[in-house]
Design a protein around this motif. Structure first.
Motif, PDB file in Angstrom:
ATOM      1  N   ASP A  46      -0.241  -5.904  -9.737  1.00 21.73           N
ATOM      2  CA  ASP A  46       1.042  -5.788 -10.420  1.00 21.73           C
ATOM      3  C   ASP A  46       2.085  -5.270  -9.435  1.00 21.73           C
ATOM      4  O   ASP A  46       1.753  -4.609  -8.458  1.00 21.73           O
ATOM      5  N   TRP A  47       3.359  -5.551  -9.720  1.00 16.01           N
ATOM      6  CA  TRP A  47       4.432  -5.013  -8.894  1.00 16.01           C
ATOM      7  C   TRP A  47       5.297  -4.051  -9.701  1.00 16.01           C
ATOM      8  O   TRP A  47       6.310  -3.565  -9.222  1.00 16.01           O
ATOM      9  N   PHE A  48       4.888  -3.719 -10.903  1.00 15.79           N
ATOM     10  CA  PHE A  48       5.509  -2.667 -11.700  1.00 15.79           C
ATOM     11  C   PHE A  48       7.012  -2.853 -11.871  1.00 15.79           C
ATOM     12  O   PHE A  48       7.773  -1.897 -11.785  1.00 15.79           O
ATOM     13  N   THR A  55      -7.778  -5.086   5.997  1.00 12.05           N
ATOM     14  CA  THR A  55      -7.087  -5.100   4.708  1.00 12.05           C
ATOM     15  C   THR A  55      -8.067  -4.878   3.558  1.00 12.05           C
ATOM     16  O   THR A  55      -7.786  -4.111   2.625  1.00 12.05           O
ATOM     17  N   LEU A  56      -9.228  -5.513   3.613  1.00  2.00           N
ATOM     18  CA  LEU A  56     -10.233  -5.333   2.567  1.00  2.00           C
ATOM     19  C   LEU A  56     -10.730  -3.893   2.509  1.00  2.00           C
ATOM     20  O   LEU A  56     -10.930  -3.338   1.421  1.00  2.00           O
ATOM     21  N   VAL A  57     -10.910  -3.257   3.669  1.00  3.21           N
ATOM     22  CA  VAL A  57     -11.309  -1.848   3.703  1.00  3.21           C
ATOM     23  C   VAL A  57     -10.239  -0.988   3.034  1.00  3.21           C
ATOM     24  O   VAL A  57     -10.543  -0.112   2.228  1.00  3.21           O
ATOM     25  N   ARG A  58      -8.968  -1.247   3.344  1.00  2.00           N
ATOM     26  CA  ARG A  58      -7.873  -0.476   2.733  1.00  2.00           C
ATOM     27  C   ARG A  58      -7.822  -0.675   1.224  1.00  2.00           C
ATOM     28  O   ARG A  58      -7.562   0.268   0.474  1.00  2.00           O
ATOM     29  N   VAL A  59      -8.057  -1.895   0.773  1.00  5.04           N
ATOM     30  CA  VAL A  59      -8.061  -2.161  -0.665  1.00  5.04           C
ATOM     31  C   VAL A  59      -9.178  -1.372  -1.337  1.00  5.04           C
ATOM     32  O   VAL A  59      -8.964  -0.714  -2.358  1.00  5.04           O
ATOM     33  N   CYS A  60     -10.358  -1.403  -0.758  1.00  9.14           N
ATOM     34  CA  CYS A  60     -11.492  -0.667  -1.343  1.00  9.14           C
ATOM     35  C   CYS A  60     -11.235   0.837  -1.359  1.00  9.14           C
ATOM     36  O   CYS A  60     -11.556   1.520  -2.339  1.00  9.14           O
ATOM     37  N   LYS A  61     -10.626   1.371  -0.303  1.00 11.85           N
ATOM     38  CA  LYS A  61     -10.276   2.794  -0.285  1.00 11.85           C
ATOM     39  C   LYS A  61      -9.235   3.108  -1.351  1.00 11.85           C
ATOM     40  O   LYS A  61      -9.301   4.143  -2.014  1.00 11.85           O
ATOM     41  N   GLY A  62      -8.271   2.218  -1.527  1.00 13.74           N
ATOM     42  CA  GLY A  62      -7.263   2.402  -2.571  1.00 13.74           C
ATOM     43  C   GLY A  62      -7.884   2.393  -3.960  1.00 13.74           C
ATOM     44  O   GLY A  62      -7.481   3.151  -4.846  1.00 13.74           O
ATOM     45  N   MET A  63      -8.879   1.554  -4.137  1.00  8.00           N
ATOM     46  CA  MET A  63      -9.579   1.500  -5.423  1.00  8.00           C
ATOM     47  C   MET A  63     -10.308   2.821  -5.679  1.00  8.00           C
ATOM     48  O   MET A  63     -10.330   3.311  -6.801  1.00  8.00           O
ATOM     49  N   PHE A  78       0.860  -1.184   0.000  1.00  4.67           N
ATOM     50  CA  PHE A  78       0.000   0.000   0.000  1.00  4.67           C
ATOM     51  C   PHE A  78       0.895   1.233   0.000  1.00  4.67           C
ATOM     52  O   PHE A  78       1.647   1.447   0.953  1.00  4.67           O
ATOM     53  N   THR A  79       0.814   2.048  -1.054  1.00  9.42           N
ATOM     54  CA  THR A  79       1.617   3.259  -1.127  1.00  9.42           C
ATOM     55  C   THR A  79       0.909   4.392  -0.380  1.00  9.42           C
ATOM     56  O   THR A  79      -0.309   4.341  -0.187  1.00  9.42           O
ATOM     57  N   PRO A  80       1.658   5.419   0.016  1.00  6.48           N
ATOM     58  CA  PRO A  80       1.032   6.545   0.719  1.00  6.48           C
ATOM     59  C   PRO A  80      -0.070   7.239  -0.085  1.00  6.48           C
ATOM     60  O   PRO A  80      -0.988   7.803   0.494  1.00  6.48           O
ATOM     61  N   ASP A  81      -0.006   7.173  -1.422  1.00  8.05           N
ATOM     62  CA  ASP A  81      -1.027   7.841  -2.243  1.00  8.05           C
ATOM     63  C   ASP A  81      -2.206   6.937  -2.589  1.00  8.05           C
ATOM     64  O   ASP A  81      -3.040   7.278  -3.414  1.00  8.05           O
ATOM     65  N   GLY A  82      -2.290   5.765  -1.957  1.00  9.06           N
ATOM     66  CA  GLY A  82      -3.452   4.900  -2.126  1.00  9.06           C
ATOM     67  C   GLY A  82      -3.318   3.828  -3.191  1.00  9.06           C
ATOM     68  O   GLY A  82      -4.259   3.072  -3.424  1.00  9.06           O
ATOM     69  N   MET A  95       5.931   2.636   1.704  1.00  8.12           N
ATOM     70  CA  MET A  95       4.944   1.621   1.354  1.00  8.12           C
ATOM     71  C   MET A  95       4.755   0.713   2.568  1.00  8.12           C
ATOM     72  O   MET A  95       5.708   0.402   3.272  1.00  8.12           O
ATOM     73  N   GLU A  96       3.519   0.296   2.797  1.00  6.07           N
ATOM     74  CA  GLU A  96       3.268  -0.693   3.827  1.00  6.07           C
ATOM     75  C   GLU A  96       3.090  -2.039   3.143  1.00  6.07           C
ATOM     76  O   GLU A  96       2.288  -2.174   2.219  1.00  6.07           O
ATOM     77  N   LEU A  97       3.855  -3.023   3.580  1.00  5.49           N
ATOM     78  CA  LEU A  97       3.768  -4.379   3.044  1.00  5.49           C
ATOM     79  C   LEU A  97       2.962  -5.230   4.012  1.00  5.49           C
ATOM     80  O   LEU A  97       3.223  -5.222   5.220  1.00  5.49           O
ATOM     81  N   VAL A  98       1.976  -5.947   3.484  1.00  6.06           N
ATOM     82  CA  VAL A  98       1.141  -6.837   4.291  1.00  6.06           C
ATOM     83  C   VAL A  98       1.206  -8.218   3.645  1.00  6.06           C
ATOM     84  O   VAL A  98       0.841  -8.379   2.482  1.00  6.06           O
ATOM     85  N   ASP A  99       1.696  -9.199   4.411  1.00 11.40           N
ATOM     86  CA  ASP A  99       1.802 -10.532   3.820  1.00 11.40           C
ATOM     87  C   ASP A  99       0.486 -11.294   3.976  1.00 11.40           C
ATOM     88  O   ASP A  99      -0.492 -10.792   4.527  1.00 11.40           O
ATOM     89  N   ALA A 100       0.461 -12.517   3.466  1.00  9.05           N
ATOM     90  CA  ALA A 100      -0.774 -13.306   3.400  1.00  9.05           C
ATOM     91  C   ALA A 100      -1.338 -13.651   4.776  1.00  9.05           C
ATOM     92  O   ALA A 100      -2.514 -13.995   4.889  1.00  9.05           O
ATOM     93  N   THR A 101      -0.532 -13.530   5.832  1.00  4.49           N
ATOM     94  CA  THR A 101      -1.023 -13.797   7.185  1.00  4.49           C
ATOM     95  C   THR A 101      -1.408 -12.525   7.927  1.00  4.49           C
ATOM     96  O   THR A 101      -1.840 -12.587   9.069  1.00  4.49           O
ATOM     97  N   GLY A 102      -1.209 -11.356   7.287  1.00  3.93           N
ATOM     98  CA  GLY A 102      -1.538 -10.086   7.925  1.00  3.93           C
ATOM     99  C   GLY A 102      -0.369  -9.405   8.604  1.00  3.93           C
ATOM    100  O   GLY A 102      -0.513  -8.302   9.129  1.00  3.93           O
ATOM    101  N   GLN A 103       0.818 -10.063   8.610  1.00  2.00           N
ATOM    102  CA  GLN A 103       1.992  -9.394   9.171  1.00  2.00           C
ATOM    103  C   GLN A 103       2.288  -8.168   8.321  1.00  2.00           C
ATOM    104  O   GLN A 103       2.114  -8.181   7.104  1.00  2.00           O
ATOM    105  N   SER A 104       2.771  -7.102   8.966  1.00  2.00           N
ATOM    106  CA  SER A 104       2.866  -5.821   8.286  1.00  2.00           C
ATOM    107  C   SER A 104       4.200  -5.134   8.587  1.00  2.00           C
ATOM    108  O   SER A 104       4.690  -5.208   9.720  1.00  2.00           O
TER     109      SER A 104
END
Length: 152
Positions: free
Chosen positions: A147-149, A99-107, A15-19, A46-55
């Motif tokens: 994508d990871w660009f 995490t789902l809330v953050r994804v939706c906000k990023g979208m 998750f980048t600072p700009d969403g 950037m905040e990295l969140v792995d598949a178990t929620g570790q951040s």
């Protein structure tokens, strides 16, 4: 703490600072990037969140060497790729719901990435409904095709 010191559970969300939302399906994706990513410091904070929620928060990115192979050069049209290592700060774990809330906000922050419209549209809302129904952090990658660009 550095990238290589962590036992990652893939896939990882970024998750980048700009969403913006990045996806790293494996170690190779996490530890390789393009010249523009390094030059523009695109992974800073950037905040990295792995598949178990570790951040973790990315404090800095350091180039450790070239990642170029013939296959990489062909896949990325001759653009230079670099091996990188992140300096990271551990953050509290996050749950699936957060995490789902953050994804939706990023979208919503970047609607043109997710639909044919640069505004929040019915198409985007339908995709967000799909996201809200996801049962695991790893499932986010499956639904959104993140994508990871690498070629930036």
């Amino acid at each position: 703490m550095r990238t290589g010191e962590i036992e990652w559970n893939y896939p990882i969300l970024g998750f980048t600072p700009d969403g913006d939302i990045w996806g790293f399906p494996d170690r190779e994706a996490l530890t390789v990037c393009g010249s523009k990513t390094l030059k523009d410091n695109m992974q800073a904070d950037m905040e990295l969140v792995d598949a178990t929620g570790q951040s973790w928060r990315v404090l800095s990115v350091r180039r450790t060497g070239a990642a170029d192979t013939l296959l990489n050069r062909l896949m990325f049209l001759g653009k230079r790729l670099w091996r990188i290592e992140h300096e990271l700060e551990a953050l509290p774990a996050v749950g699936l719901a957060e995490t789902l809330v953050r994804v939706c906000k990023g979208m919503e922050a970047n609607p043109g990435y997710w639909s044919d419209d640069d505004e929040v549209s019915d198409e985007l809302r339908a995709l967000q409904a799909e996201v809200r129904a996801i049962k695991s952090i790893a499932g986010i990658h499956d639904v959104l095709g993140l994508d990871w660009f690498a070629d930036y």
